[in-house]
Structure formats: structure tokens, C-alpha cells
Design a protein around this motif. Structure first.
Motif, PDB file in Angstrom:
ATOM      1  N   MET A 150       0.841  -1.201   0.000  1.00 13.94           N
ATOM      2  CA  MET A 150       0.000   0.000   0.000  1.00 13.94           C
ATOM      3  C   MET A 150       0.873   1.246   0.000  1.00 13.94           C
ATOM      4  O   MET A 150       1.483   1.593   1.012  1.00 13.94           O
ATOM      5  CB  MET A 150      -0.921  -0.009   1.232  1.00 13.94           C
ATOM      6  N   ARG A 151       0.935   1.895  -1.133  1.00 14.52           N
ATOM      7  CA  ARG A 151       1.715   3.124  -1.241  1.00 14.52           C
ATOM      8  C   ARG A 151       1.236   3.920  -2.444  1.00 14.52           C
ATOM      9  O   ARG A 151       0.619   3.370  -3.351  1.00 14.52           O
ATOM     10  CB  ARG A 151       3.214   2.824  -1.368  1.00 14.52           C
ATOM     11  N   LYS A 152       1.524   5.194  -2.419  1.00 18.49           N
ATOM     12  CA  LYS A 152       1.186   6.057  -3.544  1.00 18.49           C
ATOM     13  C   LYS A 152       2.397   6.905  -3.873  1.00 18.49           C
ATOM     14  O   LYS A 152       3.069   7.417  -2.975  1.00 18.49           O
ATOM     15  CB  LYS A 152      -0.003   6.968  -3.186  1.00 18.49           C
ATOM     16  N   ASP A 153       2.677   7.052  -5.131  1.00 17.93           N
ATOM     17  CA  ASP A 153       3.783   7.900  -5.550  1.00 17.93           C
ATOM     18  C   ASP A 153       3.238   9.296  -5.803  1.00 17.93           C
ATOM     19  O   ASP A 153       2.199   9.471  -6.452  1.00 17.93           O
ATOM     20  CB  ASP A 153       4.429   7.342  -6.824  1.00 17.93           C
ATOM     21  N   TYR A 154       3.907  10.293  -5.270  1.00 18.07           N
ATOM     22  CA  TYR A 154       3.441  11.662  -5.378  1.00 18.07           C
ATOM     23  C   TYR A 154       4.167  12.407  -6.501  1.00 18.07           C
ATOM     24  O   TYR A 154       5.240  12.015  -6.921  1.00 18.07           O
ATOM     25  CB  TYR A 154       3.668  12.402  -4.056  1.00 18.07           C
ATOM     26  N   GLY A 155       3.582  13.510  -6.928  1.00 24.27           N
ATOM     27  CA  GLY A 155       4.250  14.272  -7.977  1.00 24.27           C
ATOM     28  C   GLY A 155       3.469  15.448  -8.504  1.00 24.27           C
ATOM     29  O   GLY A 155       3.721  15.927  -9.607  1.00 24.27           O
ATOM     30  N   LYS A 156       2.497  15.947  -7.725  1.00 24.83           N
ATOM     31  CA  LYS A 156       1.673  17.060  -8.198  1.00 24.83           C
ATOM     32  C   LYS A 156       2.428  18.381  -8.265  1.00 24.83           C
ATOM     33  O   LYS A 156       2.134  19.237  -9.087  1.00 24.83           O
ATOM     34  CB  LYS A 156       0.453  17.225  -7.294  1.00 24.83           C
ATOM     35  N   ASP A 157       3.373  18.558  -7.346  1.00 27.40           N
ATOM     36  CA  ASP A 157       4.026  19.865  -7.255  1.00 27.40           C
ATOM     37  C   ASP A 157       5.411  19.686  -6.658  1.00 27.40           C
ATOM     38  O   ASP A 157       5.806  18.590  -6.253  1.00 27.40           O
ATOM     39  CB  ASP A 157       3.189  20.815  -6.381  1.00 27.40           C
ATOM     40  N   SER A 158       6.147  20.788  -6.579  1.00 17.95           N
ATOM     41  CA  SER A 158       7.481  20.779  -5.981  1.00 17.95           C
ATOM     42  C   SER A 158       7.613  21.978  -5.052  1.00 17.95           C
ATOM     43  O   SER A 158       6.761  22.878  -5.043  1.00 17.95           O
ATOM     44  CB  SER A 158       8.567  20.823  -7.057  1.00 17.95           C
ATOM     45  N   LEU A 159       8.679  21.986  -4.260  1.00 13.68           N
ATOM     46  CA  LEU A 159       8.875  23.039  -3.269  1.00 13.68           C
ATOM     47  C   LEU A 159      10.365  23.319  -3.138  1.00 13.68           C
ATOM     48  O   LEU A 159      11.158  22.395  -2.950  1.00 13.68           O
ATOM     49  CB  LEU A 159       8.292  22.578  -1.930  1.00 13.68           C
ATOM     50  N   THR A 160      10.731  24.594  -3.221  1.00  3.96           N
ATOM     51  CA  THR A 160      12.124  24.994  -3.061  1.00  3.96           C
ATOM     52  C   THR A 160      12.211  26.199  -2.131  1.00  3.96           C
ATOM     53  O   THR A 160      11.206  26.884  -1.888  1.00  3.96           O
ATOM     54  CB  THR A 160      12.764  25.374  -4.414  1.00  3.96           C
ATOM     55  N   LYS A 161      13.396  26.474  -1.631  1.00  7.49           N
ATOM     56  CA  LYS A 161      13.587  27.660  -0.790  1.00  7.49           C
ATOM     57  C   LYS A 161      13.273  28.925  -1.580  1.00  7.49           C
ATOM     58  O   LYS A 161      12.783  29.908  -1.023  1.00  7.49           O
ATOM     59  CB  LYS A 161      15.017  27.703  -0.260  1.00  7.49           C
TER      60      LYS A 161
END
Length: 215
Positions: A9-20
Motif C-alpha cells: 500500500m503506497r502512492k507515488d506523489y508528484g503534483k508539485d514541488s517546493l524549493t527555498k
């Protein structure tokens, strides 16, 4: 009693990214941006959070509460001042909050000091609550053992009779708000292969400093 099916049971994420570089210098502004995005997809449950406190046995306890206000000075929620969490907060006035917005593949973790909000602010908010919630605040001896559901139903009837000839139901003095003033706020964005983006703000000498953490 192993449940091997949990392994898959797992889901791979990838909708968005985040940087400083992409976050606002003020974490409360960044929180508002994410909160408004969550409102569009999570609706009335965008303000759901897990509040964690420290019990007398020094074991953390978590429970779901609702965020009712946020501003530059922090995050406000309301509860019964005789409840277990309130007793824990009075003895150890620090807590953490965790927001999880599944639809956005995001979470925000906040930790800081806890103080009661002024009584007049609690009064104003109590007036805005639905009638049933105001009656419930009077009727429920929160966190105390009760014999059955009928006990609560009887308490509700008693409260309704008590205030039936009054224009409004006043706030009980044992019910009100708490403010969490943050010293650390972490923004987490889900990414593929569990290599998530984590940007944390720490309050240092009155100024917010940001850094990136490994997932």
C-alpha cells in the motif's frame, strides 16, 4: 497477526514541488497560500488538524481538532478547559499541529508555545457557533467517564430547558480558545520515489530562517 498486504500500500506523489526560492519569506503568508489551495479541494475539512500534547506520563497524545483562526501571531483552536488536552496544556504549555491535505499531497507541521486567548475573543467566537454546538459545550463533561449515551441526551435536555427563555446561550467559563504561537513551521510537498520536498522555518532572534531538510 501480520498483514502482508500492507507492504504494497503506497502512492507515488508528484503534483508539485517546493524549493527555498519558491516559498514566501513569511511562513504565515506561505501557510495562507497553501490553506486557500486546500480549501478549494478539501472544502470544509481544510481546517482539520492533529493536535499533539504531552501527557502526565510523558507520552505524546494526538487528536483531531479544528483550526478556527490564524494570523501573524499563530493558530487558534477551541476546547473545554477541563478536558484532558487542556489539562496537559496547562501543565506543559507547548504543542504541535499537523495539517494533512491529501488532495494537495501536502502537510504542514507547526510547533510552539500555547496560551489561552482572551475571554472576550472566546465569547465572540462562541456566539458564532451553531446552537447545537453551544448546547453541547454546556452538556458534555469532556474527557470524563460517562455511563451511556442516554446520559448525554439527558444533559442536552437539561441545558435546553435551562436556557429556553433566554435570547442567547452564554459561553461557559470552562470553555474557550488556545493560541499556538509557532517557533517552527515545516512545509512538506510529496514527490516521486519518497524523495519529498521539505522546507522548514525556524524563529531565530525574532526572525524566520529557512532551510531545506532531506526527506
Amino acid at each position: 497477526m501480520a498483514k502482508d498486504f500492507l507492504h504494497g500500500m503506497r502512492k507515488d506523489y508528484g503534483k508539485d514541488s517546493l524549493t527555498k526560492a519558491s516559498v514566501h519569506p513569511d511562513p504565515m503568508v506561505q501557510f495562507e497560500e497553501w490553506f486557500k489551495a486546500a480549501m478549494k479541494t478539501d472544502g470544509d475539512e481544510a481546517n482539520v488538524l492533529t493536535l499533539s500534547t504531552l501527557g502526565e506520563d510523558q507520552i505524546p497524545e494526538g487528536r483531531i481538532v479544528l483550526l478556527k483562526f490564524y494570523a501573524e501571531d499563530g493558530f487558534t483552536f477551541y476546547t473545554n478547559y477541563t478536558s484532558n488536552k487542556a489539562k496537559q496544556l496547562e501543565k506543559h504549555p507547548y504543542a504541535s499541529m499537523t495539517f494533512h491535505w491529501k488532495s494537495q499531497e501536502r502537510q504542514v507541521r507547526v510547533k510552539g508555545a500555547i496560551t489561552r486567548v482572551p475571554a472576550e475573543i472566546s465569547d465572540e467566537y462562541f456566539k458564532e457557533r451553531p446552537m447545537g454546538s453551544r448546547i453541547g459545550a454546556w452538556a458534555s463533561p469532556q474527557s470524563q467517564e460517562i455511563p451511556n449515551r442516554e446520559f448525554l441526551d439527558e444533559r442536552v435536555e437539561e441545558v435546553q430547558k435551562k436556557f429556553e427563555n433566554q435570547n442567547e446561550i452564554p459561553r461557559p467559563d470552562y470553555w474557550g480558545g488556545y493560541l499556538l504561537t509557532p517557533v517552527r513551521i515545516e512545509f512538506w510537498q510529496g514527490r516521486p520515489s519518497r524523495l519529498h520536498d521539505r522546507i522548514v522555518y525556524d524563529l531565530v532572534d525574532g526572525q524566520w530562517e529557512t532551510k531545506r531538510l532531506a526527506p
